[in-house]
Write a protein that holds these residues in place. Structure first.
Motif, mmCIF file in Angstrom:
data_model
loop_
_atom_site.group_PDB
_atom_site.id
_atom_site.type_symbol
_atom_site.label_atom_id
_atom_site.label_comp_id
_atom_site.label_asym_id
_atom_site.label_seq_id
_atom_site.Cartn_x
_atom_site.Cartn_y
_atom_site.Cartn_z
ATOM 1 N N LEU A 1 0.421 -0.566 0.038
ATOM 2 C CA LEU A 1 -0.313 -0.058 0.018
ATOM 3 C C LEU A 1 1.012 0.987 -0.007
ATOM 4 C CD1 LEU A 1 -2.503 1.627 0.106
ATOM 5 C CD2 LEU A 1 -2.646 1.205 2.576
ATOM 6 N N TYR A 2 0.349 2.369 -1.114
ATOM 7 C CA TYR A 2 1.802 2.804 -0.853
ATOM 8 C C TYR A 2 0.625 4.325 -0.893
ATOM 9 C CZ TYR A 2 5.510 5.953 -2.813
ATOM 10 O OH TYR A 2 6.425 6.719 -3.288
ATOM 11 N N VAL A 3 0.580 5.920 -0.167
ATOM 12 C CA VAL A 3 0.036 6.710 0.091
ATOM 13 C C VAL A 3 0.250 8.173 -0.613
ATOM 14 C CG1 VAL A 3 -1.779 8.018 1.585
ATOM 15 C CG2 VAL A 3 -1.879 5.321 1.503
ATOM 16 N N GLY A 4 0.197 8.735 -0.607
ATOM 17 C CA GLY A 4 0.402 10.023 -0.901
ATOM 18 C C GLY A 4 -0.090 11.164 -1.692
ATOM 19 N N GLY A 5 0.170 12.249 -2.021
ATOM 20 C CA GLY A 5 -0.838 13.338 -2.894
ATOM 21 C C GLY A 5 -0.523 12.687 -4.525
ATOM 22 N N ALA A 6 -1.691 13.278 -5.124
ATOM 23 C CA ALA A 6 -1.934 13.135 -6.176
ATOM 24 C C ALA A 6 -0.780 14.245 -7.286
ATOM 25 C CB ALA A 6 -3.408 13.063 -7.134
ATOM 26 N N GLU A 7 -0.190 14.983 -7.043
ATOM 27 C CA GLU A 7 0.759 16.071 -7.170
ATOM 28 C C GLU A 7 1.665 14.933 -7.942
ATOM 29 O OE1 GLU A 7 0.108 15.866 -4.420
ATOM 30 O OE2 GLU A 7 2.374 16.778 -3.096
ATOM 31 N N HIS A 8 2.158 13.775 -7.973
ATOM 32 C CA HIS A 8 3.357 12.356 -8.014
ATOM 33 C C HIS A 8 2.637 11.664 -8.966
ATOM 34 C CE1 HIS A 8 5.828 14.777 -4.717
ATOM 35 N NE2 HIS A 8 4.877 14.463 -4.408
ATOM 36 N N ALA A 9 1.901 12.361 -9.466
ATOM 37 C CA ALA A 9 0.702 11.123 -10.448
ATOM 38 C C ALA A 9 2.006 10.487 -11.327
ATOM 39 C CB ALA A 9 -0.086 11.456 -10.700
ATOM 40 N N VAL A 10 2.728 11.563 -11.936
ATOM 41 C CA VAL A 10 3.084 11.336 -13.256
ATOM 42 C C VAL A 10 4.727 11.119 -12.935
ATOM 43 C CG1 VAL A 10 3.518 11.433 -15.350
ATOM 44 C CG2 VAL A 10 1.901 12.359 -14.438
ATOM 45 N N LEU A 11 5.195 12.126 -12.667
ATOM 46 C CA LEU A 11 7.122 11.560 -12.436
ATOM 47 C C LEU A 11 7.275 10.587 -11.119
ATOM 48 C CD1 LEU A 11 7.300 15.571 -12.964
ATOM 49 C CD2 LEU A 11 7.526 14.054 -15.032
ATOM 50 N N HIS A 12 7.217 11.036 -10.036
ATOM 51 C CA HIS A 12 7.822 10.040 -9.371
ATOM 52 C C HIS A 12 7.217 8.818 -9.044
ATOM 53 C CE1 HIS A 12 8.792 8.131 -5.640
ATOM 54 N NE2 HIS A 12 7.068 8.063 -5.354
ATOM 55 N N LEU A 13 6.438 8.272 -9.704
ATOM 56 C CA LEU A 13 5.735 7.173 -10.092
ATOM 57 C C LEU A 13 6.435 6.425 -11.377
ATOM 58 C CD1 LEU A 13 2.300 7.832 -8.346
ATOM 59 C CD2 LEU A 13 3.925 6.083 -7.173
ATOM 60 N N LEU A 14 6.373 7.418 -12.034
ATOM 61 C CA LEU A 14 6.815 5.891 -13.268
ATOM 62 C C LEU A 14 8.166 6.862 -13.157
ATOM 63 C CD1 LEU A 14 5.365 6.257 -16.709
ATOM 64 C CD2 LEU A 14 6.402 8.650 -16.555
ATOM 65 N N TYR A 15 8.975 7.730 -12.749
ATOM 66 C CA TYR A 15 10.355 7.222 -12.468
ATOM 67 C C TYR A 15 11.435 6.373 -11.944
ATOM 68 C CZ TYR A 15 11.262 11.927 -14.531
ATOM 69 O OH TYR A 15 11.308 13.188 -15.984
ATOM 70 N N SER A 16 10.469 6.341 -10.936
ATOM 71 C CA SER A 16 10.030 5.114 -9.675
ATOM 72 C C SER A 16 10.017 3.406 -11.107
ATOM 73 C CB SER A 16 9.867 5.136 -8.583
ATOM 74 O OG SER A 16 9.450 6.137 -8.318
ATOM 75 N N ARG A 17 9.088 3.274 -11.162
ATOM 76 C CA ARG A 17 8.792 2.270 -12.025
ATOM 77 C C ARG A 17 9.990 2.319 -12.838
ATOM 78 N NH1 ARG A 17 3.916 2.835 -15.105
ATOM 79 N NH2 ARG A 17 3.957 0.588 -15.463
ATOM 80 N N PHE A 18 9.993 3.077 -13.577
ATOM 81 C CA PHE A 18 11.372 2.589 -14.971
ATOM 82 C C PHE A 18 12.173 1.874 -13.416
ATOM 83 C CE2 PHE A 18 15.325 5.186 -16.474
ATOM 84 C CZ PHE A 18 15.359 4.423 -17.053
ATOM 85 N N TRP A 19 13.284 2.962 -13.018
ATOM 86 C CA TRP A 19 13.860 2.371 -12.472
ATOM 87 C C TRP A 19 14.362 0.818 -12.047
ATOM 88 C CZ3 TRP A 19 17.611 5.658 -8.836
ATOM 89 C CH2 TRP A 19 18.011 6.361 -8.995
#
Length: 882
Positions: free
Chosen positions: A531-549
């Motif tokens: 379960l990962y909880v956080g603000g929607a402002e990270h919807a794209v960049l943070h989540l995409l970059y970590s998924r990439f790594w």
RNA sequence: GCCGGGGUGGCGGAACUGGUAGACGCAGUGGCCUUAGGAGCCACCGUCCUCGUGACGUGCAGGUUCGAGUCCUGUCCCCGGUACCA
């Protein structure tokens, strides 16, 4: 008045810390649950009430899952590199390390005062050399596998400030600080090849338990589009006899017959060479003007099309006719090939452009009227030679086939996603673990030399010379030697803040490891994050970059899961409430006595708010609820002028509105348990809701009531009263079972607001027919524990338990109590309620029907008619139709 | 413009797959207790009227259904994201 949160809360926070109650260790005998918050950037402003919303939700889940027998990993850390500390250093000379350290200490104190069950032994800080070491280690891996490369990319250079600025520091083409001009300058930068993972980043979204809108945003950001690249030959008359081709990308190869002109981006490399002499002046002027125009300007007139003919023509490969080649800034240099074939009949932008410059429009897909508007939908190909009569999908593939066989182009896939610009011209970030040789070769520094730490600086001001990063000035750090003693230079760039946050969830698994970023054992046991909880402002960049790594790690065998975050929840924002009016003193001139105006006398203009009446400039003023007066209709009015109505505004908390709520104040007044409960009570987690200073009263009263279930007497006389032995009356047992069942279901679905309301009902009703029975009392305390852990622990210990309840088994409802003997059914006639009946729970439809028809009101309503139909909804209602 | 989310009492919100709209809380009103109450307890608290086991009521207009806050069509408004992506 006996409930004293401050005493209870500090007592239990110390207890948990002393006993390391929440320390997590690998335990193969238990199922694991990894619950994670997006770790914060520890800003100088401290926590605001928005932070604890997500943290409270995850803490409730962590505590709940522990009681359900899960081995829970619930860590916290600091995303501590970042611009504000560096900007502060530039201003004051204080080293970012000092600022960061102080901010972390303050954040930690505030977070701990809320009683979250983090395993603090796993605390990490991305600026810690022991963490930086592994971030650099990961960069080495990326580089070794060809995923990191250098390229010339434009940066925002501000000559006045002598520094490179982030996009967010540039407003309207000027620096946010000081308003100095900013120019785009090419600079050698590190790039990460995220585009190599584009397809997998789309495909693997399917398996994730994420909100659909977020998945969609990621898909759109990656922006995969299928189409074809097509090469158009430039007519030799315009290319001075040379063979010049323009390659375009199109998603509609089926419309190629309708391409009546071409457009290059003004920055396209062929522009200069194909432009004819008589058009040269006009083209050069247009190119220069586009380069000068800010993003903002280009956006402002997106509707109207501009462009210039280059004088060149190219040949449409389908029918060989010459078509003009234009340049226009509606074609973007960075997408596709930077050039398009324009099909005005079937593309809105091309249609508008063709209308503006009177270019021919040809219909090649039937189904619209291209003289009126572009027909962008699918249809039957027409005026298209060998495609005629084919539907759009078939026409597409046939055209691609033809292009490939003729050697004129090929089917291809293009993405909006670009490679990730991975360097920053900053001091406060991870240095790149590389050296540059004189001949331009780049070499990784050996693993044994990691971490490569930042040199100390006295002065953090940018050098101002050339567009060089601050590290470039530190000659004794930059100039070094390699293993063979050759002179080499370090890289003066640092990594972006994303670097640390891209993999922190993996470091939490094994934060002390000196041998590896994390151990295989820990990774296999704990991952993925449940379960990962956080603000929607990270919807794209943070989540995409970590998924990439993470996918890179997966390919390297460093992790066992394709995706890092199984379930994602975005919490809404906690908004502030304030009351607005305006006055005619926009310059805050203290010597005048301004006139006040209500909001409805004012309109917003591009220059700011003005009076509707005469257009005078006015300025918005805000009052807080505690400062406003309520008139007899309960409308907010100005405290000094009851005739001035105030407009209630609910918006993002900000200093300028004065609507910021500090958690420290809330905790001081009502306690951490009240704060936690209130944030969960004001609405669903995903939704934004305003903080109300009064609302928390109700929660505080509820906790007091809960406390009083176990106490009697006042002040000095107050004493604990043990609950009555046993399970209590039938009603008490039923209420208890219903509460267990309801709260459990709500927590499973993270519906904290309704879970709390069920606990409120319990606390209100349990003493209706006598003292609280022990079984109900213990059950209630356990149900309360995830949400209000301090009070629950206190009551649990008063009930005679020597240990923390953190690992007590979650209560189970006695199912037999949940089924009632009789049920009450609503009786409707034609859908309108006419009465109620009480029937046995197992009564059959015939009996229910008879009972319903016997209701006096139903008979009255029927007026002697026979019912046409009777609908019985078990356990709910009876509807008589007729 | 496009994409996403959402419009339910004075306010925050409940209402699981269509089945008693307004749970729970805030604010408000009345009462009890009290030397006092900014504590506590109890009750009331959508609108209207003819005060009834009455009519109306979930942004608006239609539709499907025995029954619609929930489903469908159209429409208006608000919030968030995005910016000519060929």
């Amino acid at each position: 008045m006996a409930y004293d949160p401050s005493a209870i809360e500090s007592k239990w926070q110390e207890f948990w810390q002393e006993h390391e109650t929440f320390r997590a260790e690998i335990d193969a005998s238990k199922p694991k649950y990894y619950v994670l918050d997006m770790f914060p950037y520890p800003s100088g402003d401290g926590l605001h009430v928005g932070h604890p919303e997500g943290y409270t939700a995850t803490d409730i889940m962590a505590r709940y899952k522990r009681m359900r027998g899960f081995n829970v990993l619930h860590p916290m850390g600091w995303d501590a590199f970042g611009l504000p500390a560096e900007q502060y250093a530039i201003k004051t000379g204080t080293h970012p390390r000092i600022t960061t350290g102080n901010n972390i200490a303050n954040f930690k104190r505030q977070i701990q005062s809320l009683g979250f069950s983090y395993d603090w032994s796993r605390e990490i800080d991305t600026t810690d050399p022991n963490y930086v070491k592994w971030t650099q280690w990961i960069f080495r891996k990326l580089h070794e596998h060809g995923l990191a490369y250098e390229a010339e990319v434009a940066v925002n250079w501000c000559p006045e400030l002598g520094t490179v600025l982030a996009n967010e520091e540039v407003i309207d083409g000027k620096s946010e600080v000081g308003g100095h001009p900013v120019v785009r300058m090419p600079m050698k930068q590190w790039m990460l090849k995220i585009t190599a993972y584009a397809d997998r980043l789309i495909e693997d979204l399917d398996e994730l338990d994420w909100p659909e809108p977020i998945k969609k945003m990621q898909r759109d950001w990656i922006g995969r589009s299928e189409g074809a690249n097509v090469r158009f030959g430039v007519d030799s008359s315009s290319s001075r006899g040379e063979d010049v081709e323009i390659e375009v990308f199109t998603t509609r190869p089926d419309t190629l017959f309708g391409a009546t002109y071409m457009v290059l981006a003004p920055e396209h490399e062929l522009v200069a060479s194909i432009t004819t002499d008589d058009q040269r002046a006009a083209v050069e002027e247009y190119v220069e003007r586009s380069a000068r125009r800010s993003e903002r300007d280009r956006m402002a007139d997106a509707g109207s099309k501009t462009g210039v003919w280059t004088g060149a023509t190219a040949s449409n490969p389908t029918h060989g006719e010459s078509i003009p080649v234009w340049i226009a800034d509606y074609v973007l240099a960075g997408y596709g090939t930077g050039a398009i074939m324009a099909v005005p009949g079937h593309d809105e932008r091309d249609w508008e452009f063709a209308k503006t410059f009177d270019l021919p429009i040809v219909e090649v897909v039937a189904g619209g009227d291209v003289t009126e508007a572009a027909h962008t939908g699918p249809g039957t190909a027409t005026n298209s030679g060998f495609l005629d009569g084919l539907e759009t999908p078939a026409a597409k593939s046939k055209m691609i086939e033809w292009l490939e066989s003729e050697g004129l182009g090929q089917g291809t896939v293009t993405y909006k996603l670009r490679d990730w610009l991975f360097s920053r011209q900053r001091y406060w970030g991870e240095p790149f673990p590389v050296v540059h040789h004189e001949d331009g070769r780049v070499e990784l520094i050996p693993e044994s030399e990691l971490p490569l730490t930042l040199p100390e600086l006295e002065d953090f001001k940018p050098s101002g010379e050339g567009y060089e990063p601050p590290l470039a000035r530190v000659k004794e750090w930059i100039e070094t030697t390699d293993a063979e003693g050759r002179a080499v230079l370090r890289d003066a760039n640092t990594m972006p803040q994303w670097a640390g946050s891209c993999w922190y969830f993996l470091r939490f698994l094994d934060p002390m490891n000196d041998e590896a970023p994390w151990s295989e054992e820990a990774e296999k046991y704990w991952m993925p994050v449940d379960l990962y909880v956080g603000g929607a402002e990270h919807a794209v960049l943070h989540l995409l970059y970590s998924r990439f790594w993470h996918k890179v790690f997966y390919d390297l065998g460093l992790v066992s899961t394709k995706e890092p975050f199984q379930k994602l929840v975005n919490q809404g924002m906690i908004l502030g409430e304030s009351f607005r009016f305006y006055d005619d003193n926009p310059n805050d001139d203290a010597s005048t006595s301004p006139t006040r105006f209500p909001s409805d006398a004012v309109k917003e203009t591009a220059e700011g708010p003005v009076l509707k009446e005469d257009g005078r400039a006015v300025k918005a003023r805000w009052l807080q609820l505690k400062d406003v007066t309520l008139d007899e209709d309960r409308n907010a009015v100005h405290p000094e002028d009851a005739s001035l109505p105030l407009e209630r505004v609910v918006e993002k908390m900000s200093k300028s509105r004065g609507n910021v709520i500090n958690p420290d104040d809330v905790i001081r007044e009502h306690g951490a348990d009240s704060m936690r409960l209130y944030e969960m009570f004001i609405g669903p987690l995903e939704k934004s809701a305003p903080w109300s200073t009064e609302g928390i009263q109700g929660i505080y009263r509820f906790l007091q009531r809960a406390y009083r279930l176990f106490h009697e007497g006042e002040d000095e006389e107050e004493r604990f009263v043990a609950p009555a032995d046993g399970a209590g009356t039938d009603d008490q047992r039923r209420l208890t079972a219903e509460t267990v069942s309801g709260v459990t279901e709500d927590l499973e679905n993270m519906r904290f607001n309704t879970a709390i309301s069920k606990l409120m009902i319990f606390a209100r009703d349990i003493t209706k027919d006598g003292a609280v029975p022990r079984e109900s009392a213990e059950t209630f305390v356990l149900l309360l524990a995830p949400m209000a852990p301090h009070l629950a622990e206190e009551l649990w210990s008063l009930l005679g338990h020597g240990e923390s309840l953190a690992y007590e088994a979650w209560p189970v409802a006695d199912e037999s109590l949940l089924v009632a003997d009789t049920v009450s059914l609503v009786v409707q006639h034609n859908g309108k309620k006419r009465g109620e009946i009480e029937v046995a729970a197992d009564a059959d439809d015939a009996a229910i029907e008879a009972a319903a028809l016997a209701v006096e009101n139903v008979q009255k309503s029927l007026g002697g008619r026979d019912p046409k139909k009777v609908i019985v909804v078990p356990g709910r209602l009876v509807n008589i139709v007729g």
